[in-house]
Design a protein around this motif. Structure first.
Motif, PDB file in Angstrom:
ATOM      1  N   THR A   9      50.196  49.865  46.532  1.00  0.00           N
ATOM      2  CA  THR A   9      49.708  48.620  45.954  1.00  0.00           C
ATOM      3  C   THR A   9      50.228  48.526  44.524  1.00  0.00           C
ATOM      4  O   THR A   9      50.674  49.517  43.950  1.00  0.00           O
ATOM      5  CB  THR A   9      48.168  48.560  45.914  1.00  0.00           C
ATOM      6  OG1 THR A   9      47.679  49.617  45.066  1.00  0.00           O
ATOM      7  CG2 THR A   9      47.565  48.700  47.296  1.00  0.00           C
ATOM      8  N   GLY A  59      48.978  43.682  40.137  1.00  0.00           N
ATOM      9  CA  GLY A  59      49.249  42.541  40.992  1.00  0.00           C
ATOM     10  C   GLY A  59      50.731  42.326  41.245  1.00  0.00           C
ATOM     11  O   GLY A  59      51.107  41.596  42.154  1.00  0.00           O
ATOM     12  N   ARG A 115      43.008  39.948  38.054  1.00  0.00           N
ATOM     13  CA  ARG A 115      44.208  40.096  38.878  1.00  0.00           C
ATOM     14  C   ARG A 115      44.225  39.135  40.059  1.00  0.00           C
ATOM     15  O   ARG A 115      45.284  38.661  40.470  1.00  0.00           O
ATOM     16  CB  ARG A 115      44.295  41.540  39.388  1.00  0.00           C
ATOM     17  CG  ARG A 115      45.603  41.888  40.090  1.00  0.00           C
ATOM     18  CD  ARG A 115      45.580  43.323  40.582  1.00  0.00           C
ATOM     19  NE  ARG A 115      44.618  43.510  41.652  1.00  0.00           N
ATOM     20  CZ  ARG A 115      44.232  44.702  42.108  1.00  0.00           C
ATOM     21  NH1 ARG A 115      44.709  45.805  41.545  1.00  0.00           N
ATOM     22  NH2 ARG A 115      43.372  44.797  43.093  1.00  0.00           N
ATOM     23  N   GLU A 116      43.054  38.810  40.602  1.00  0.00           N
ATOM     24  CA  GLU A 116      42.991  38.034  41.834  1.00  0.00           C
ATOM     25  C   GLU A 116      42.239  36.707  41.676  1.00  0.00           C
ATOM     26  O   GLU A 116      42.809  35.638  41.851  1.00  0.00           O
ATOM     27  CB  GLU A 116      42.345  38.887  42.937  1.00  0.00           C
ATOM     28  CG  GLU A 116      43.153  40.146  43.259  1.00  0.00           C
ATOM     29  CD  GLU A 116      42.404  41.129  44.144  1.00  0.00           C
ATOM     30  OE1 GLU A 116      41.361  40.724  44.712  1.00  0.00           O
ATOM     31  OE2 GLU A 116      42.848  42.280  44.262  1.00  0.00           O
ATOM     32  N   GLU A 156      40.216  49.454  48.757  1.00  0.00           N
ATOM     33  CA  GLU A 156      41.431  48.641  48.661  1.00  0.00           C
ATOM     34  C   GLU A 156      42.628  49.393  49.238  1.00  0.00           C
ATOM     35  O   GLU A 156      43.434  48.829  49.996  1.00  0.00           O
ATOM     36  CB  GLU A 156      41.711  48.256  47.203  1.00  0.00           C
ATOM     37  CG  GLU A 156      42.968  47.400  47.053  1.00  0.00           C
ATOM     38  CD  GLU A 156      43.240  46.985  45.622  1.00  0.00           C
ATOM     39  OE1 GLU A 156      44.292  46.370  45.379  1.00  0.00           O
ATOM     40  OE2 GLU A 156      42.410  47.276  44.748  1.00  0.00           O
ATOM     41  N   PRO A 174      33.324  44.406  37.558  1.00  0.00           N
ATOM     42  CA  PRO A 174      34.599  44.242  38.280  1.00  0.00           C
ATOM     43  C   PRO A 174      35.546  43.259  37.588  1.00  0.00           C
ATOM     44  O   PRO A 174      35.847  42.185  38.106  1.00  0.00           O
ATOM     45  CB  PRO A 174      34.145  43.720  39.650  1.00  0.00           C
ATOM     46  CG  PRO A 174      32.889  42.954  39.346  1.00  0.00           C
ATOM     47  CD  PRO A 174      32.210  43.712  38.237  1.00  0.00           C
ATOM     48  N   GLU A 229      39.662  50.310  38.609  1.00  0.00           N
ATOM     49  CA  GLU A 229      38.683  49.262  38.323  1.00  0.00           C
ATOM     50  C   GLU A 229      37.670  49.689  37.260  1.00  0.00           C
ATOM     51  O   GLU A 229      37.201  48.865  36.472  1.00  0.00           O
ATOM     52  CB  GLU A 229      37.945  48.873  39.610  1.00  0.00           C
ATOM     53  CG  GLU A 229      36.925  47.756  39.440  1.00  0.00           C
ATOM     54  CD  GLU A 229      37.552  46.467  38.917  1.00  0.00           C
ATOM     55  OE1 GLU A 229      37.356  46.150  37.726  1.00  0.00           O
ATOM     56  OE2 GLU A 229      38.232  45.775  39.688  1.00  0.00           O
ATOM     57  N   ARG A 276      39.808  43.304  39.116  1.00  0.00           N
ATOM     58  CA  ARG A 276      40.097  42.434  40.258  1.00  0.00           C
ATOM     59  C   ARG A 276      39.852  40.966  39.925  1.00  0.00           C
ATOM     60  O   ARG A 276      40.515  40.081  40.453  1.00  0.00           O
ATOM     61  CB  ARG A 276      39.256  42.857  41.461  1.00  0.00           C
ATOM     62  CG  ARG A 276      39.800  44.097  42.152  1.00  0.00           C
ATOM     63  CD  ARG A 276      38.903  44.554  43.279  1.00  0.00           C
ATOM     64  NE  ARG A 276      39.482  45.719  43.925  1.00  0.00           N
ATOM     65  CZ  ARG A 276      39.415  46.956  43.423  1.00  0.00           C
ATOM     66  NH1 ARG A 276      38.786  47.170  42.278  1.00  0.00           N
ATOM     67  NH2 ARG A 276      39.970  47.974  44.062  1.00  0.00           N
ATOM     68  N   THR A 277      38.901  40.708  39.073  1.00  0.00           N
ATOM     69  CA  THR A 277      38.629  39.325  38.698  1.00  0.00           C
ATOM     70  C   THR A 277      39.844  38.698  38.027  1.00  0.00           C
ATOM     71  O   THR A 277      40.264  37.585  38.372  1.00  0.00           O
ATOM     72  CB  THR A 277      37.408  39.256  37.758  1.00  0.00           C
ATOM     73  OG1 THR A 277      36.257  39.765  38.446  1.00  0.00           O
ATOM     74  CG2 THR A 277      37.132  37.830  37.324  1.00  0.00           C
ATOM     75  N   ASP A 281      38.207  50.874  44.643  1.00  0.00           N
ATOM     76  CA  ASP A 281      39.623  51.248  44.669  1.00  0.00           C
ATOM     77  C   ASP A 281      39.980  51.948  45.978  1.00  0.00           C
ATOM     78  O   ASP A 281      41.026  51.684  46.591  1.00  0.00           O
ATOM     79  CB  ASP A 281      39.954  52.170  43.490  1.00  0.00           C
ATOM     80  CG  ASP A 281      39.988  51.442  42.158  1.00  0.00           C
ATOM     81  OD1 ASP A 281      40.123  50.202  42.161  1.00  0.00           O
ATOM     82  OD2 ASP A 281      39.893  52.110  41.111  1.00  0.00           O
TER      83      ASP A 281
END
Length: 308
Positions: free
Chosen positions: A202, A206, A16-17, A189, A10, A2, A13-14, A186
Protein backbone atom coordinates in the motif's frame (compact mmCIF):
# COMPACT_ATOMS: atom_id res chain seq x y z
CA UNK A 1 1.11 4.71 10.86
CA UNK A 2 -2.39 5.89 11.82
CA UNK A 3 -1.30 6.33 15.45
CA UNK A 4 1.70 8.50 14.55
CA UNK A 5 -0.05 11.90 14.66
CA UNK A 6 -3.21 11.82 16.79
CA UNK A 7 -2.95 8.50 18.60
CA UNK A 8 -6.49 7.14 18.49
CA UNK A 9 -7.77 10.08 16.39
CA UNK A 10 -8.12 8.75 12.80
CA UNK A 11 -6.60 11.77 11.08
CA UNK A 12 -4.26 9.95 8.63
CA UNK A 13 -7.08 8.16 6.80
CA UNK A 14 -9.31 11.20 7.04
CA UNK A 15 -6.82 13.38 5.16
CA UNK A 16 -5.66 10.64 2.79
CA UNK A 17 -9.11 9.37 1.84
CA UNK A 18 -12.18 11.19 3.16
CA UNK A 19 -10.84 14.69 2.36
CA UNK A 20 -8.88 13.70 -0.76
CA UNK A 21 -11.42 15.37 -3.04
CA UNK A 22 -10.98 18.79 -1.43
CA UNK A 23 -8.11 21.28 -1.44
CA UNK A 24 -6.88 21.83 2.10
CA UNK A 25 -5.83 25.37 2.97
CA UNK A 26 -4.87 25.14 6.65
CA UNK A 27 -4.28 22.62 9.42
CA UNK A 28 -4.13 23.49 13.11
CA UNK A 29 -3.17 20.67 15.46
CA UNK A 30 -3.10 20.15 19.21
CA UNK A 31 -1.04 17.00 18.77
CA UNK A 32 0.92 16.66 22.01
CA UNK A 33 -1.11 15.53 25.00
CA UNK A 34 1.66 16.31 27.48
CA UNK A 35 1.80 19.98 26.52
CA UNK A 36 -1.97 20.29 26.33
CA UNK A 37 -2.30 18.74 29.78
CA UNK A 38 0.29 21.13 31.24
CA UNK A 39 -1.34 24.22 29.72
CA UNK A 40 -4.76 23.02 30.91
CA UNK A 41 -3.44 22.61 34.48
CA UNK A 42 -1.86 26.07 34.36
CA UNK A 43 -5.13 27.56 33.15
CA UNK A 44 -7.47 25.77 35.53
CA UNK A 45 -5.31 25.65 38.68
CA UNK A 46 -3.42 28.93 38.42
CA UNK A 47 0.02 27.33 38.76
CA UNK A 48 3.31 27.98 36.97
CA UNK A 49 4.85 25.72 34.32
CA UNK A 50 7.17 23.83 36.70
CA UNK A 51 4.32 22.81 39.01
CA UNK A 52 2.10 21.79 36.09
CA UNK A 53 4.93 19.71 34.61
CA UNK A 54 5.52 17.95 37.94
CA UNK A 55 1.81 17.16 38.15
CA UNK A 56 1.85 15.72 34.61
CA UNK A 57 4.87 13.57 35.47
CA UNK A 58 3.20 12.32 38.66
CA UNK A 59 0.15 11.28 36.58
CA UNK A 60 2.30 9.53 33.97
CA UNK A 61 1.42 12.08 31.28
CA UNK A 62 4.98 13.39 30.96
CA UNK A 63 8.32 11.60 30.67
CA UNK A 64 11.06 11.96 33.25
CA UNK A 65 12.91 13.90 30.53
CA UNK A 66 10.06 15.77 28.82
CA UNK A 67 12.20 17.91 26.48
CA UNK A 68 10.96 16.35 23.22
CA UNK A 69 7.39 17.19 24.21
CA UNK A 70 7.62 20.55 26.01
CA UNK A 71 10.11 22.03 23.53
CA UNK A 72 7.76 21.27 20.64
CA UNK A 73 9.82 18.69 18.72
CA UNK A 74 7.21 15.93 18.94
CA UNK A 75 4.59 18.29 17.53
CA UNK A 76 6.97 19.34 14.72
CA UNK A 77 7.49 15.72 13.65
CA UNK A 78 3.74 15.20 13.53
CA UNK A 79 3.27 18.43 11.57
CA UNK A 80 5.58 17.02 8.87
CA UNK A 81 3.04 14.25 8.29
CA UNK A 82 0.05 16.59 8.46
CA UNK A 83 1.59 18.94 5.87
CA UNK A 84 2.37 16.05 3.51
CA UNK A 85 -1.10 14.56 3.84
CA UNK A 86 -2.91 17.89 3.59
CA UNK A 87 -0.88 19.65 0.89
CA UNK A 88 0.90 16.82 -0.96
CA UNK A 89 4.45 18.11 -0.42
CA UNK A 90 7.32 16.80 1.67
CA UNK A 91 8.61 18.87 4.58
CA UNK A 92 11.43 17.97 6.98
CA UNK A 93 11.57 18.75 10.72
CA UNK A 94 14.51 21.11 10.13
CA UNK A 95 12.22 23.28 7.95
CA UNK A 96 9.68 23.76 10.74
CA UNK A 97 10.02 26.68 13.14
CA UNK A 98 9.71 25.06 16.56
CA UNK A 99 9.12 26.72 19.93
CA UNK A 100 7.92 25.01 23.10
CA UNK A 101 5.90 26.02 26.15
CA UNK A 102 8.64 26.34 28.78
CA UNK A 103 8.55 30.15 28.75
CA UNK A 104 4.78 30.45 29.22
CA UNK A 105 3.99 32.02 32.61
CA UNK A 106 0.88 32.19 34.74
CA UNK A 107 0.80 35.92 33.99
CA UNK A 108 0.54 35.12 30.25
CA UNK A 109 -2.33 32.72 30.94
CA UNK A 110 -4.18 35.36 32.98
CA UNK A 111 -3.65 38.19 30.51
CA UNK A 112 -4.71 35.93 27.65
CA UNK A 113 -7.94 35.19 29.49
CA UNK A 114 -8.52 38.91 30.07
CA UNK A 115 -8.03 39.56 26.36
CA UNK A 116 -10.43 36.76 25.45
CA UNK A 117 -7.88 34.10 24.46
CA UNK A 118 -6.63 30.67 25.48
CA UNK A 119 -3.03 29.54 25.00
CA UNK A 120 -2.40 26.28 23.14
CA UNK A 121 0.69 24.70 21.63
CA UNK A 122 -0.35 24.53 17.98
CA UNK A 123 1.20 22.76 15.02
CA UNK A 124 0.20 25.06 12.15
CA UNK A 125 0.35 24.31 8.45
CA UNK A 126 -0.98 26.68 5.77
CA UNK A 127 -0.92 26.53 1.98
CA UNK A 128 -0.79 30.00 0.45
CA UNK A 129 -0.91 28.98 -3.24
CA UNK A 130 2.19 26.82 -2.93
CA UNK A 131 4.02 28.83 -0.27
CA UNK A 132 3.82 26.63 2.81
CA UNK A 133 3.74 27.84 6.40
CA UNK A 134 4.91 25.15 8.83
CA UNK A 135 5.41 26.19 12.43
CA UNK A 136 4.97 24.97 16.02
CA UNK A 137 4.68 27.44 18.88
CA UNK A 138 2.43 28.58 21.75
CA UNK A 139 -0.51 30.39 20.21
CA UNK A 140 -3.31 32.52 21.55
CA UNK A 141 -6.66 31.56 20.05
CA UNK A 142 -10.12 33.02 20.79
CA UNK A 143 -11.56 31.35 23.88
CA UNK A 144 -14.83 30.77 21.99
CA UNK A 145 -13.11 28.61 19.36
CA UNK A 146 -13.59 24.84 19.42
CA UNK A 147 -9.85 24.22 19.84
CA UNK A 148 -9.77 26.34 23.00
CA UNK A 149 -12.08 23.84 24.70
CA UNK A 150 -9.81 20.84 24.02
CA UNK A 151 -8.32 20.14 27.45
CA UNK A 152 -6.16 17.65 29.28
CA UNK A 153 -4.38 14.96 27.27
CA UNK A 154 -6.82 15.20 24.37
CA UNK A 155 -5.63 15.94 20.84
CA UNK A 156 -7.49 17.81 18.12
CA UNK A 157 -6.84 18.64 14.47
CA UNK A 158 -8.80 21.50 12.90
CA UNK A 159 -8.79 21.61 9.09
CA UNK A 160 -9.90 24.22 6.54
CA UNK A 161 -10.80 23.03 3.06
CA UNK A 162 -11.94 25.04 0.05
CA UNK A 163 -15.13 23.03 -0.48
CA UNK A 164 -15.95 21.49 2.89
CA UNK A 165 -14.90 24.44 5.03
CA UNK A 166 -13.84 23.81 8.64
CA UNK A 167 -13.90 20.40 10.35
CA UNK A 168 -12.35 19.20 13.61
CA UNK A 169 -11.26 15.74 14.75
CA UNK A 170 -10.62 15.14 18.45
CA UNK A 171 -9.90 12.34 20.87
CA UNK A 172 -7.24 10.75 23.04
CA UNK A 173 -3.80 11.23 21.51
CA UNK A 174 -2.02 8.53 23.51
CA UNK A 175 -2.60 5.55 25.76
CA UNK A 176 -2.71 1.80 25.26
CA UNK A 177 -6.24 1.32 23.96
CA UNK A 178 -6.55 4.47 21.79
CA UNK A 179 -3.23 3.65 20.12
CA UNK A 180 -4.22 0.00 19.77
CA UNK A 181 -7.33 0.95 17.78
CA UNK A 182 -5.12 2.83 15.31
CA UNK A 183 -2.63 -0.06 15.05
CA UNK A 184 -5.44 -2.53 14.43
CA UNK A 185 -6.81 -0.26 11.69
CA UNK A 186 -3.44 -0.46 9.91
CA UNK A 187 -3.39 -4.26 10.24
CA UNK A 188 -6.91 -4.53 8.82
CA UNK A 189 -6.00 -2.27 5.89
CA UNK A 190 -3.04 -4.50 5.03
CA UNK A 191 -5.22 -7.62 5.37
CA UNK A 192 -7.88 -6.17 3.08
CA UNK A 193 -5.30 -5.34 0.43
CA UNK A 194 -3.97 -8.88 0.60
CA UNK A 195 -7.46 -10.30 0.15
CA UNK A 196 -8.33 -7.96 -2.70
CA UNK A 197 -5.05 -7.90 -4.61
CA UNK A 198 -2.96 -10.75 -3.27
CA UNK A 199 -0.41 -8.24 -2.01
CA UNK A 200 0.17 -6.27 1.19
CA UNK A 201 1.66 -3.35 -0.74
CA UNK A 202 0.00 0.00 0.00
CA UNK A 203 1.04 3.64 -0.27
CA UNK A 204 1.03 5.23 3.17
CA UNK A 205 0.33 8.72 1.82
CA UNK A 206 -2.08 7.53 -0.87
CA UNK A 207 0.50 7.70 -3.69
CA UNK A 208 4.22 6.92 -4.05
CA UNK A 209 6.55 9.13 -2.01
CA UNK A 210 8.89 9.43 -5.02
CA UNK A 211 6.22 11.51 -6.77
CA UNK A 212 6.15 14.14 -4.04
CA UNK A 213 7.94 17.45 -4.33
CA UNK A 214 9.76 19.16 -1.50
CA UNK A 215 7.90 21.99 0.18
CA UNK A 216 8.84 25.63 -0.26
CA UNK A 217 8.47 26.71 3.37
CA UNK A 218 7.92 30.39 4.10
CA UNK A 219 10.63 31.90 6.37
CA UNK A 220 9.32 32.73 9.83
CA UNK A 221 10.29 36.37 9.35
CA UNK A 222 7.73 36.57 6.51
CA UNK A 223 4.87 35.08 8.52
CA UNK A 224 2.17 37.63 9.35
CA UNK A 225 0.36 37.42 12.70
CA UNK A 226 -1.21 39.47 15.42
CA UNK A 227 0.88 39.50 18.59
CA UNK A 228 0.53 39.59 22.36
CA UNK A 229 3.39 41.56 23.92
CA UNK A 230 4.40 41.66 27.59
CA UNK A 231 6.85 44.28 28.86
CA UNK A 232 8.22 44.97 32.33
CA UNK A 233 8.45 48.76 32.35
CA UNK A 234 9.43 51.48 34.80
CA UNK A 235 6.40 53.11 36.39
CA UNK A 236 6.97 56.62 35.09
CA UNK A 237 5.37 58.93 32.52
CA UNK A 238 6.34 58.49 28.88
CA UNK A 239 7.29 54.82 28.92
CA UNK A 240 4.09 53.60 27.26
CA UNK A 241 4.41 56.28 24.62
CA UNK A 242 8.04 55.37 23.96
CA UNK A 243 7.14 51.71 23.42
CA UNK A 244 4.26 52.64 21.12
CA UNK A 245 6.50 55.02 19.16
CA UNK A 246 9.07 52.33 18.39
CA UNK A 247 6.39 49.81 17.43
CA UNK A 248 4.81 52.37 15.14
CA UNK A 249 8.08 53.07 13.33
CA UNK A 250 8.21 49.41 12.35
CA UNK A 251 4.62 49.30 11.18
CA UNK A 252 3.03 47.65 14.23
CA UNK A 253 -0.26 49.21 15.27
CA UNK A 254 -1.70 48.61 18.74
CA UNK A 255 -5.15 47.07 19.09
CA UNK A 256 -5.40 47.14 22.90
CA UNK A 257 -3.35 47.86 26.04
CA UNK A 258 -3.49 46.58 29.62
CA UNK A 259 -1.47 48.40 32.27
CA UNK A 260 -1.96 47.47 35.92
CA UNK A 261 -0.50 48.12 39.39
CA UNK A 262 0.39 51.74 38.61
CA UNK A 263 1.83 53.45 41.69
CA UNK A 264 2.38 50.17 43.56
CA UNK A 265 5.89 49.25 42.43
CA UNK A 266 8.89 50.64 40.55
CA UNK A 267 8.16 48.37 37.60
CA UNK A 268 4.79 47.39 36.17
CA UNK A 269 3.62 44.97 33.48
CA UNK A 270 2.51 46.52 30.20
CA UNK A 271 0.47 44.25 27.94
CA UNK A 272 -0.25 45.06 24.30
CA UNK A 273 -2.07 43.30 21.50
CA UNK A 274 -1.08 44.32 17.99
CA UNK A 275 -2.75 44.13 14.62
CA UNK A 276 -1.28 41.97 11.84
CA UNK A 277 2.41 42.49 11.06
CA UNK A 278 5.32 40.48 9.63
CA UNK A 279 7.41 38.81 12.32
CA UNK A 280 10.51 40.49 10.92
CA UNK A 281 9.08 43.88 11.86
CA UNK A 282 8.14 42.73 15.35
CA UNK A 283 11.60 41.34 16.11
CA UNK A 284 13.32 44.52 14.91
CA UNK A 285 11.02 46.67 17.03
CA UNK A 286 11.55 44.55 20.16
CA UNK A 287 15.33 44.60 19.63
CA UNK A 288 15.30 48.42 19.48
CA UNK A 289 13.11 48.67 22.59
CA UNK A 290 15.52 46.43 24.47
CA UNK A 291 18.58 48.29 23.16
CA UNK A 292 17.20 51.66 24.27
CA UNK A 293 16.52 50.23 27.72
CA UNK A 294 12.92 51.40 27.63
CA UNK A 295 11.94 48.25 29.55
CA UNK A 296 13.57 46.37 32.40
CA UNK A 297 13.90 42.92 30.84
CA UNK A 298 13.55 41.16 27.51
CA UNK A 299 10.01 41.57 26.13
CA UNK A 300 7.90 38.43 25.76
CA UNK A 301 5.57 37.81 22.86
CA UNK A 302 3.07 35.16 21.80
CA UNK A 303 1.58 34.87 18.34
CA UNK A 304 -2.19 35.19 17.95
CA UNK A 305 -4.32 33.26 15.45
CA UNK A 306 -7.52 35.29 15.49
CA UNK A 307 -9.21 33.83 12.41
CA UNK A 308 -8.69 30.08 12.47
Amino acid sequence: FEASVGGGVPIIRTLREALAGDRQRAVYGIVNGTCNSILTTMTENGVEFSAALADAQAKGLAEANPATDVEGHDSAHKLCLLVTLAFGVMVKPAQIYTEGITQITQADIEYARELGYAIKLLAIGKDDDGGIEARVHPTMIPDRHMLAGVGGAFNAIYIHGDALGATMYSGLGAGEMPSATAVMADILEIARHRLAEGSARTHAFGFPIRLMKGASVKPMDDVVCEYYLRFTAQDKPGVLGAIASVLGRYGLSIASVIQKDRGKARTVPVIMRTHDAPERSLKRALAEIRKKKIVQSAPAFIRIEEKL
